[in-house]
Design a protein around this motif. Structure first.
Motif, PDB file in Angstrom:
ATOM      1  N   VAL A 106       0.935  -1.167   0.014  1.00  0.00           N
ATOM      2  CA  VAL A 106       0.013  -0.122   0.025  1.00  0.00           C
ATOM      3  C   VAL A 106       0.921   1.268   0.042  1.00  0.00           C
ATOM      4  N   GLU A 107       0.494   2.322  -0.349  1.00  0.00           N
ATOM      5  CA  GLU A 107       0.955   3.477  -0.335  1.00  0.00           C
ATOM      6  C   GLU A 107       1.599   3.916   0.969  1.00  0.00           C
ATOM      7  N   GLY A 108       1.127   3.682   2.081  1.00  0.00           N
ATOM      8  CA  GLY A 108       1.730   3.677   3.310  1.00  0.00           C
ATOM      9  C   GLY A 108       2.932   3.071   3.620  1.00  0.00           C
ATOM     10  N   THR A 109       3.021   1.993   2.798  1.00  0.00           N
ATOM     11  CA  THR A 109       4.358   1.323   2.831  1.00  0.00           C
ATOM     12  C   THR A 109       5.464   1.593   1.655  1.00  0.00           C
ATOM     13  N   LEU A 110       4.786   2.021   0.770  1.00  0.00           N
ATOM     14  CA  LEU A 110       5.865   2.475  -0.484  1.00  0.00           C
ATOM     15  C   LEU A 110       6.466   3.681  -0.221  1.00  0.00           C
ATOM     16  N   TYR A 111       5.739   4.559   0.030  1.00  0.00           N
ATOM     17  CA  TYR A 111       6.483   6.003   0.257  1.00  0.00           C
ATOM     18  C   TYR A 111       7.440   6.314   1.388  1.00  0.00           C
ATOM     19  N   PRO A 112       7.352   5.550   2.523  1.00  0.00           N
ATOM     20  CA  PRO A 112       8.395   5.664   3.223  1.00  0.00           C
ATOM     21  C   PRO A 112       9.564   4.912   2.981  1.00  0.00           C
ATOM     22  N   LEU A 113       9.389   3.767   2.464  1.00  0.00           N
ATOM     23  CA  LEU A 113      10.446   2.800   1.597  1.00  0.00           C
ATOM     24  C   LEU A 113      11.417   3.716   0.602  1.00  0.00           C
ATOM     25  N   LEU A 114      10.478   4.351  -0.375  1.00  0.00           N
ATOM     26  CA  LEU A 114      11.168   5.236  -1.201  1.00  0.00           C
ATOM     27  C   LEU A 114      11.922   6.448  -0.765  1.00  0.00           C
ATOM     28  N   THR A 115      11.280   7.128   0.496  1.00  0.00           N
ATOM     29  CA  THR A 115      12.182   8.045   1.011  1.00  0.00           C
ATOM     30  C   THR A 115      13.391   7.754   1.677  1.00  0.00           C
ATOM     31  N   ARG A 116      13.283   6.411   2.259  1.00  0.00           N
ATOM     32  CA  ARG A 116      14.625   5.874   3.030  1.00  0.00           C
ATOM     33  C   ARG A 116      15.592   5.401   1.952  1.00  0.00           C
ATOM     34  N   LEU A 117      15.106   5.064   0.627  1.00  0.00           N
ATOM     35  CA  LEU A 117      16.046   4.498  -0.372  1.00  0.00           C
ATOM     36  C   LEU A 117      16.562   5.938  -0.833  1.00  0.00           C
ATOM     37  N   LYS A 118      15.943   6.992  -0.977  1.00  0.00           N
ATOM     38  CA  LYS A 118      16.484   8.346  -1.306  1.00  0.00           C
ATOM     39  C   LYS A 118      17.255   8.703  -0.507  1.00  0.00           C
ATOM     40  N   ASN A 119      16.971   8.705   0.928  1.00  0.00           N
ATOM     41  CA  ASN A 119      18.200   9.208   1.726  1.00  0.00           C
ATOM     42  C   ASN A 119      19.256   8.431   1.858  1.00  0.00           C
ATOM     43  N   ALA A 120      19.307   7.246   1.572  1.00  0.00           N
ATOM     44  CA  ALA A 120      20.421   6.394   1.486  1.00  0.00           C
ATOM     45  C   ALA A 120      21.176   6.680   0.125  1.00  0.00           C
ATOM     46  N   GLY A 121      20.672   7.369  -0.546  1.00  0.00           N
ATOM     47  CA  GLY A 121      21.512   7.655  -1.916  1.00  0.00           C
ATOM     48  C   GLY A 121      21.389   6.766  -3.134  1.00  0.00           C
ATOM     49  N   PHE A 122      20.356   5.938  -2.745  1.00  0.00           N
ATOM     50  CA  PHE A 122      20.137   5.000  -3.760  1.00  0.00           C
ATOM     51  C   PHE A 122      19.282   5.306  -5.014  1.00  0.00           C
ATOM     52  N   LEU A 123      18.346   6.361  -4.966  1.00  0.00           N
ATOM     53  CA  LEU A 123      17.108   6.851  -5.571  1.00  0.00           C
ATOM     54  C   LEU A 123      17.591   8.465  -5.736  1.00  0.00           C
ATOM     55  N   ASP A 124      16.800   8.822  -6.735  1.00  0.00           N
ATOM     56  CA  ASP A 124      16.603  10.351  -7.128  1.00  0.00           C
ATOM     57  C   ASP A 124      15.462  10.514  -7.811  1.00  0.00           C
ATOM     58  N   TYR A 125      14.814  11.653  -7.877  1.00  0.00           N
ATOM     59  CA  TYR A 125      13.520  11.738  -8.430  1.00  0.00           C
ATOM     60  C   TYR A 125      13.495  13.220  -9.152  1.00  0.00           C
ATOM     61  N   LYS A 126      12.642  13.397  -9.998  1.00  0.00           N
ATOM     62  CA  LYS A 126      12.319  14.656 -10.872  1.00  0.00           C
ATOM     63  C   LYS A 126      10.733  14.672 -10.892  1.00  0.00           C
ATOM     64  N   TRP A 127      10.483  15.980 -10.681  1.00  0.00           N
ATOM     65  CA  TRP A 127       9.085  16.370 -10.803  1.00  0.00           C
ATOM     66  C   TRP A 127       8.897  16.485 -12.363  1.00  0.00           C
ATOM     67  N   VAL A 128       7.660  16.063 -12.882  1.00  0.00           N
ATOM     68  CA  VAL A 128       6.875  16.252 -14.275  1.00  0.00           C
ATOM     69  C   VAL A 128       5.843  16.551 -14.188  1.00  0.00           C
ATOM     70  N   GLU A 129       5.489  17.784 -14.865  1.00  0.00           N
ATOM     71  CA  GLU A 129       4.176  18.314 -14.973  1.00  0.00           C
ATOM     72  C   GLU A 129       3.162  17.084 -15.826  1.00  0.00           C
TER      73      GLU A 129
END
Length: 116
Positions: free
Chosen positions: A45-68
Motif C-alpha cells: 500500500v502507499e503507506g508502505t511504499l512512500y516511506p521505503l522510497l524516502t529511505r532509499l532516497k535518503n540512503a543515496g540509492f534513488l533520485d527523482y524529478k518532478w514532471v508536469e
C-alpha cells in the motif's frame, strides 16, 4: 504464527529488492510501481511504499524529478543513482545465492517425500 503472517514477512523481505528492480528499468512513477507489485501479487500500500522510497532516497540509492501532468498535479518520477545500481547488483548476487540455496533444500525435501 499463521501462514498469512509468514507470507507477509516473506514479501516484506523482498519488497526493497523488487522496487529497485522496477526503478532500474528507467524513470517510474510510484503508482506504476504499486500497480506492478500488485500484479505480481506482492501486495503493498502507499503507506508502505512512500516511506521505503524516502529511505532509499535518503540512503543515496534513488533520485527523482518532478514532471508536469496534464491531468493533475506534477508527478514525481524515481530513478536509480549510481550508488543504487551498485547496491542492486549486490542484492542481485545475494538473491541468486539464496535462491540456489533454498532450491537445493526444497529439492532434497521433495526427493525425500517421493522416496517415502
Amino acid at each position: 504464527m499463521n501462514i498469512e503472517n509468514a507470507q507477509v514477512q516473506m514479501r516484506k523481505g523482498i519488497l526493497e529488492f523488487c522496487i529497485l528492480h522496477i526503478i532500474s528499468r528507467g524513470e517510474v512513477y510510484a503508482s506504476d510501481m504499486l500497480e506492478e507489485l500488485t500484479a505480481a501479487r506482492i501486495m503493498v500500500v502507499e503507506g508502505t511504499l512512500y516511506p521505503l522510497l524516502t529511505r532509499l532516497k535518503n540512503a543515496g540509492f534513488l533520485d527523482y524529478k518532478w514532471v508536469e501532468s496534464s491531468s493533475g498535479p506534477p508527478r514525481k518520477y524515481y530513478v536509480l543513482t549510481r550508488e543504487g545500481e551498485i547496491f542492486l547488483e549486490g542484492m542481485q548476487t545475494t538473491w541468486n545465492e539464496l535462491s540456489r540455496s533454498v532450491s537445493s533444500i526444497i529439492d532434497k525435501t521433495q526427493k525425500n517425500n517421493t522416496d517415502k
